[in-house]
Design a protein around this motif. Structure first.
Motif, PDB file in Angstrom:
ATOM      1  N   ALA A   1      54.952  38.843  40.661  1.00  0.00           N
ATOM      2  CA  ALA A   1      53.893  38.103  39.971  1.00  0.00           C
ATOM      3  C   ALA A   1      53.761  38.483  38.499  1.00  0.00           C
ATOM      4  O   ALA A   1      52.927  37.925  37.792  1.00  0.00           O
TER       5      ALA A   1
ATOM      6  N   ASP B   1      51.888  30.108  43.934  1.00  0.00           N
ATOM      7  CA  ASP B   1      52.350  30.938  42.810  1.00  0.00           C
ATOM      8  C   ASP B   1      51.171  31.280  41.897  1.00  0.00           C
ATOM      9  O   ASP B   1      51.014  32.431  41.477  1.00  0.00           O
TER      10      ASP B   1
ATOM     11  N   TRP C   1      49.720  34.962  40.824  1.00  0.00           N
ATOM     12  CA  TRP C   1      49.549  35.415  39.441  1.00  0.00           C
ATOM     13  C   TRP C   1      48.109  35.868  39.200  1.00  0.00           C
ATOM     14  O   TRP C   1      47.876  36.939  38.650  1.00  0.00           O
TER      15      TRP C   1
ATOM     16  N   TRP D   1      46.788  39.480  38.002  1.00  0.00           N
ATOM     17  CA  TRP D   1      46.029  39.690  36.765  1.00  0.00           C
ATOM     18  C   TRP D   1      44.689  40.348  37.064  1.00  0.00           C
ATOM     19  O   TRP D   1      44.216  41.171  36.293  1.00  0.00           O
TER      20      TRP D   1
ATOM     21  N   ALA E   1      47.185  35.793  31.778  1.00  0.00           N
ATOM     22  CA  ALA E   1      48.532  36.349  31.728  1.00  0.00           C
ATOM     23  C   ALA E   1      48.612  37.465  30.700  1.00  0.00           C
ATOM     24  O   ALA E   1      47.869  37.471  29.723  1.00  0.00           O
TER      25      ALA E   1
ATOM     26  N   TRP F   1      53.659  37.124  27.856  1.00  0.00           N
ATOM     27  CA  TRP F   1      54.011  35.789  28.359  1.00  0.00           C
ATOM     28  C   TRP F   1      54.057  34.795  27.200  1.00  0.00           C
ATOM     29  O   TRP F   1      54.928  33.943  27.133  1.00  0.00           O
TER      30      TRP F   1
END
Length: 162
Positions: free
Chosen positions: A71, A86, A90, A94, A106, A110
């Motif tokens: 992730a 997904d 993520w 985070w 993110a 990123w």
């Protein structure tokens, strides 16, 4: 008027990513050497191996010996688009990495990853596909970073047209 910029060249090289499990993690499709280089601030030549196990990734390189989560990697083009599952993975990642009072987004790198991809786009169509991907995950970025990404897209678009 001739541009002084060098044309973008396509380079094919052997991957250092090795799958060590018969069961491939759903986020494994996003694991790239480019992302590893940005994440650990190393050169591609300094990566020895990236072992993708069932639930975790082992990155071994010059000055780097780390286990990382699937992730941690941003989505890319050329593979199945990010799914709701997904996104949930993520966000969970985070949430674990940040302080409870901070907005869950993110990691900073990123944004740098997507800027690099904009710069490497071989065509305006490819550049646009990268922007569409960024727009599909805009929740991952704060307003300032999203504006920076959009501005870089416009700059690269102008360069490709010239």
């Amino acid at each position: 008027m001739l541009s002084s910029l060098k044309p973008k060249a396509l380079v094919i090289r052997e991957s250092k990513i090795v799958h060590k499990s018969a069961i491939v993690h759903p986020l494994a499709r996003f694991v790239t050497e480019e992302a590893i280089c940005l994440r650990f601030q190393i050169n591609r030549e300094d990566i020895y191996t990236v072992e993708c196990w069932r639930y975790i990734i082992y990155v071994h390189g010059k000055g780097v010996s780390k286990f990382v989560s699937y992730a941690d990697f941003p989505p890319i083009l050329g593979v199945k688009a990010p799914t709701q599952s997904d996104v949930a993975k993520w966000r969970r990642r985070w949430r674990k990495q940040h302080e409870p009072h901070r907005h869950k987004q993110a990691p900073h790198w990123w944004g740098e990853f997507f800027i690099d991809e904009f710069c490497q786009a071989q065509s305006e169509a490819m550049l646009h596909r990268w922007l569409e991907l960024v727009e599909s995950i805009q929740f991952a970025f704060n307003a300032e970073k999203l504006a920076e990404l959009r501005n870089r897209y416009q700059q690269e678009k102008l360069l490709l047209r010239s």
